[in-house]
Each structure stands twice: as C-alpha cells, then as structure tokens.
Write a protein that holds these residues in place. Structure first.
Motif, PDB file in Angstrom:
ATOM      1  N   ASP A 146     -12.481   2.352   8.533  1.00  0.00           N
ATOM      2  CA  ASP A 146     -12.935   2.694   7.193  1.00  0.00           C
ATOM      3  C   ASP A 146     -11.845   2.432   6.147  1.00  0.00           C
ATOM      4  OD1 ASP A 146     -15.546   3.865   7.968  1.00  0.00           O
ATOM      5  OD2 ASP A 146     -14.253   5.296   9.016  1.00  0.00           O
ATOM      6  N   LEU A 147     -10.603   2.704   6.505  1.00  0.00           N
ATOM      7  CA  LEU A 147      -9.465   2.513   5.608  1.00  0.00           C
ATOM      8  C   LEU A 147      -8.339   1.832   6.368  1.00  0.00           C
ATOM      9  CD1 LEU A 147      -9.294   6.089   3.990  1.00  0.00           C
ATOM     10  CD2 LEU A 147     -10.406   4.063   3.016  1.00  0.00           C
ATOM     11  N   VAL A 148      -7.545   1.036   5.656  1.00  0.00           N
ATOM     12  CA  VAL A 148      -6.362   0.396   6.236  1.00  0.00           C
ATOM     13  C   VAL A 148      -5.171   0.725   5.352  1.00  0.00           C
ATOM     14  CG1 VAL A 148      -5.241  -1.784   6.849  1.00  0.00           C
ATOM     15  CG2 VAL A 148      -7.691  -1.479   7.275  1.00  0.00           C
ATOM     16  N   ILE A 149      -4.092   1.181   5.989  1.00  0.00           N
ATOM     17  CA  ILE A 149      -2.888   1.569   5.259  1.00  0.00           C
ATOM     18  C   ILE A 149      -1.720   0.719   5.749  1.00  0.00           C
ATOM     19  CG2 ILE A 149      -1.349   3.434   4.586  1.00  0.00           C
ATOM     20  CD1 ILE A 149      -4.259   3.940   3.787  1.00  0.00           C
ATOM     21  N   GLY A 150      -1.032   0.079   4.831  1.00  0.00           N
ATOM     22  CA  GLY A 150       0.171  -0.670   5.163  1.00  0.00           C
ATOM     23  C   GLY A 150       1.389   0.221   5.057  1.00  0.00           C
ATOM     24  N   ARG A 277      -5.908  -1.477  -3.117  1.00  0.00           N
ATOM     25  CA  ARG A 277      -6.906  -2.478  -3.466  1.00  0.00           C
ATOM     26  C   ARG A 277      -8.125  -2.234  -2.588  1.00  0.00           C
ATOM     27  NH1 ARG A 277      -4.892  -8.372  -4.820  1.00  0.00           N
ATOM     28  NH2 ARG A 277      -4.066  -7.073  -6.500  1.00  0.00           N
ATOM     29  N   GLY A 278      -9.184  -1.717  -3.205  1.00  0.00           N
ATOM     30  CA  GLY A 278     -10.362  -1.379  -2.417  1.00  0.00           C
ATOM     31  C   GLY A 278     -10.053  -0.283  -1.423  1.00  0.00           C
ATOM     32  N   ARG A 279     -10.266  -0.567  -0.153  1.00  0.00           N
ATOM     33  CA  ARG A 279     -10.043   0.410   0.910  1.00  0.00           C
ATOM     34  C   ARG A 279      -8.681   0.230   1.591  1.00  0.00           C
ATOM     35  NH1 ARG A 279     -14.300   3.337   3.048  1.00  0.00           N
ATOM     36  NH2 ARG A 279     -16.216   3.196   1.824  1.00  0.00           N
TER      37      ARG A 279
END
Length: 356
Positions: A146-150, A277-279
């Motif tokens: 659902d979400l991606v975190i760098g 940016r977005g999700r």
C-alpha cells in the motif's frame, strides 16, 4: 479490516526505527535490504537533543548508553605531529557516541519478531496501482504494497525510482574521504587526533577496540564522481591527495591497501521540494541528508522515523495528509541541520570529518 502493507527500503537506522513504530500501531511491515545480512559496517554514530527521547520511547536508551565509546576529546596536531590544541569530545561524538554496528544490531533485534526482513535484495521497479504498488525485486517476482518508504541513504533507490536521478537531488559539498581500520600503532585510547592542511585532513581515533585505529582521510573534490568508481580508482585519488603529506600519512596509506573494511564516500546533501510523491515517502538521509559534517544524520533518522510513524498513525488512513504533516513538522529542523552541514564543510575547508 486488512492491515496497511508498508515496504521500507533500507535496514540501517531510519528503516528499522520506522518499522518499529509502525508495527506497534498495527501496520504490516516489510524491510528490504541490499546487504546479505544486518550491516556490520560503519564506525561510530552520535546522538544529540531530541534523539534521546526517541531511544527512550523505543525502550533502548539504557542499552545504547551502555555502549558509549567514552571518547575523551580530539588532539589537534601540525604537519609534524606536534600538538597545537584540543577539542572537546562533543565536537565529533555529540552527547553520546556508540559504534554504528551495535545500534543497527539493536534495531534489528527489537523488530525481527514482528517485521519481515528481506536481505540480499533490492527494489527494481515500482508500478502504481489503484491503492498501492506492484513492486518488482531484483531477486524475485512482484509483490503488492500500500505504501513504499525510502530509508536507503544518500543514493536512495526509492528516491531515484520515484523522484528522479541523483543528479537532480544530491548536492555535493566539496569534500570526499576514505575510511578504514588499521593497527593502533599510536596507542590511542578513546581519543582522536586531527591534522588539517589546506584542502585535506587526517582524523584518527580508537574507541572500543584498543588494537584498532579508525582512519579517515578527507580531501577537497569538485564532485562526487569518485563514489561510483572502483576501489582502485578511489585509493589512487586518496594517494594523489595525500602523497606529499608527512607525519604518519605514508604508513596510513600503506595500511589503506591492506584494509578489509575500506569505505569511500563524499559529503552531500539531499534537497527536495517534497519528501513524498503519491504513496511513496522518504525518511532519513534518503529524503533530507544533512551530510556527515552536520553531525546530525543519526538523530535526524530516528526523529524522522518517529514523526512519520506518528503522523501515519494519527491520519485515519489518509497517507497524503500524514505525509504532508510529517514534512511540515520536520522540515524546519532539517533545514537548520543542513545549514550546519554546509557551514561545517566550509570551515573544515575540504575535509576534517570522518566518513561513516
């Protein structure tokens, strides 16, 4: 109701810290890390100000305090090795300094039972879906999140995929350096030695292991291009920068060739108009690196992780509102730290800060 699935790229400090806070409030968290196991690299990290509140909230403050390197200060020397002055330990070690490998081990240990870790892999593509991403990995097929975190550092793969090339976001601060270990032939004991010359600096210290000398050779550079070169090319650049230096430098250059923990990095900062940016969102050095010269990298990573997790927990599932609130709350702090990083780079005139 299904849990929100979050993929975090990076298992150094920001990633596991964020994973810890997110899983506590019910998120389904996966951390992917390019290294084959928990990283055993890096020399020392320090903590300042509000970072102690984060360590306390995580329940690890006393354990981390017990790992204090106990640095007693830094001796300034001239080109012959004669003492010219001293600096207090806080200049380089902050209010508390610990070996980085110990911190990453603790963060992994306190999350391993509740967070999925995928080592030896990296994200290759992010394909948006209606409510998330199809993520392709270098080592396997797609998975849905659902979400991606760098949280994957200065040269973040997530940032590159979602925000554009590193050349658009990373600002070089005019200095690069090599770090490695060598035998402690100077007999240093919880003290550093710093020799500065125009455009170059040698920083040595020993803490924790009396037989080990940690070496940093920093010098002025026009760009970060050496970061992407081979070790041989990096060593050649170091030798070129320090080849005319006396004192202990020739011996250190010989030790560099034998070191099995050689590390090369340039001082840089990440500047973005938005950290999401977005999700996709960024945390720690991936989103707002202040450079090693700031002395704030680890503190920013921990504080950023706590703030981001807190905003997501309070958002009622509105990730866009959470990301905006996270940035609004943290950006003034980051802006201040980045200013410190730039000022220190200028003061040190081409390198006096250890790479880590």
């Amino acid at each position: 109701m299904a849990k929100t699935r979050v993929l975090i790229s990076g298992a150094s400090v920001a990633g596991p810290a964020l994973a810890h806070f997110l899983q506590r409030v019910g998120y389904d968290v996966t951390v992917v890390e390019r290294a084959p196991a928990v990283r055993d690299s890096g020399y020392a990290v320090d903590f300042r100000g509000p970072a102690f509140d984060v360590l306390d909230e995580m329940g690890i403050l006393d354990e981390v305090r017990g790992l204090d390197t106990g640095m007693r200060g830094v001796v300034l020397v001239d080109g012959t090795g004669a003492e010219t002055g001293r600096l207090p330990a806080e200049v380089f070690a902050g209010e508390l300094e610990v070996p980085k490998r110990e911190l990453t081990r603790i963060l992994h240990r306190i999350t391993a039972d509740d967070v999925e870790y995928v080592f030896g892999d990296s994200i290759s593509t992010l394909t948006p879906r209606d409510s998330g991403f199809a993520v392709e990995f270098e080592g396997g097929g797609p998975r849905e999140f659902d979400l991606v975190i760098g949280a994957d550092g200065l040269y973040s793969k997530v940032r590159q995929l979602a925000f554009g090339p590193h050349t658009d976001t990373v600002r070089h601060l005019g200095m690069s350096g090599a770090g490695f270990s060598a035998p402690n032939h100077l007999g240093l004991d919880r003290v550093g030695v710093l020799q500065q010359a125009e455009g170059a600096a040698v920083y040595l210290f020993s803490a924790g292991d009396p037989d080990r000398l940690t070496v940093s050779l920093s010098f002025a550079t026009a760009s970060a291009a050496l970061d992407r070169r081979s070790r041989g090319e990096q060593e050649a650049a170091v030798r070129d920068a320090f080849g005319r230096h006396g004192w202990e430098v020739p011996r250190l250059l010989d030790a560099m060739a034998e070191a099995d923990d050689f590390y090369f990095a340039s001082a840089g900062q990440v500047h973005l108009d938005s950290w999401s940016r977005g999700r996709v969102a960024l945390v720690g050095d991936a989103g707002y690196c202040a450079a090693p010269t700031s002395g704030m990298g680890t503190s920013q990573a921990l504080i950023g992780a706590r703030v981001l997790a807190g905003q997501l927990a309070d958002s009622g599932g509105d990730h866009a509102a959470a990301f905006a609130a996270y940035e609004a709350r943290l950006r003034p702090y980051v802006t201040e730290n980045q200013a410190k990083g730039r000022e220190a780079a200028l003061v040190f005139g081409g390198g006096a800060m250890p790479v880590s």
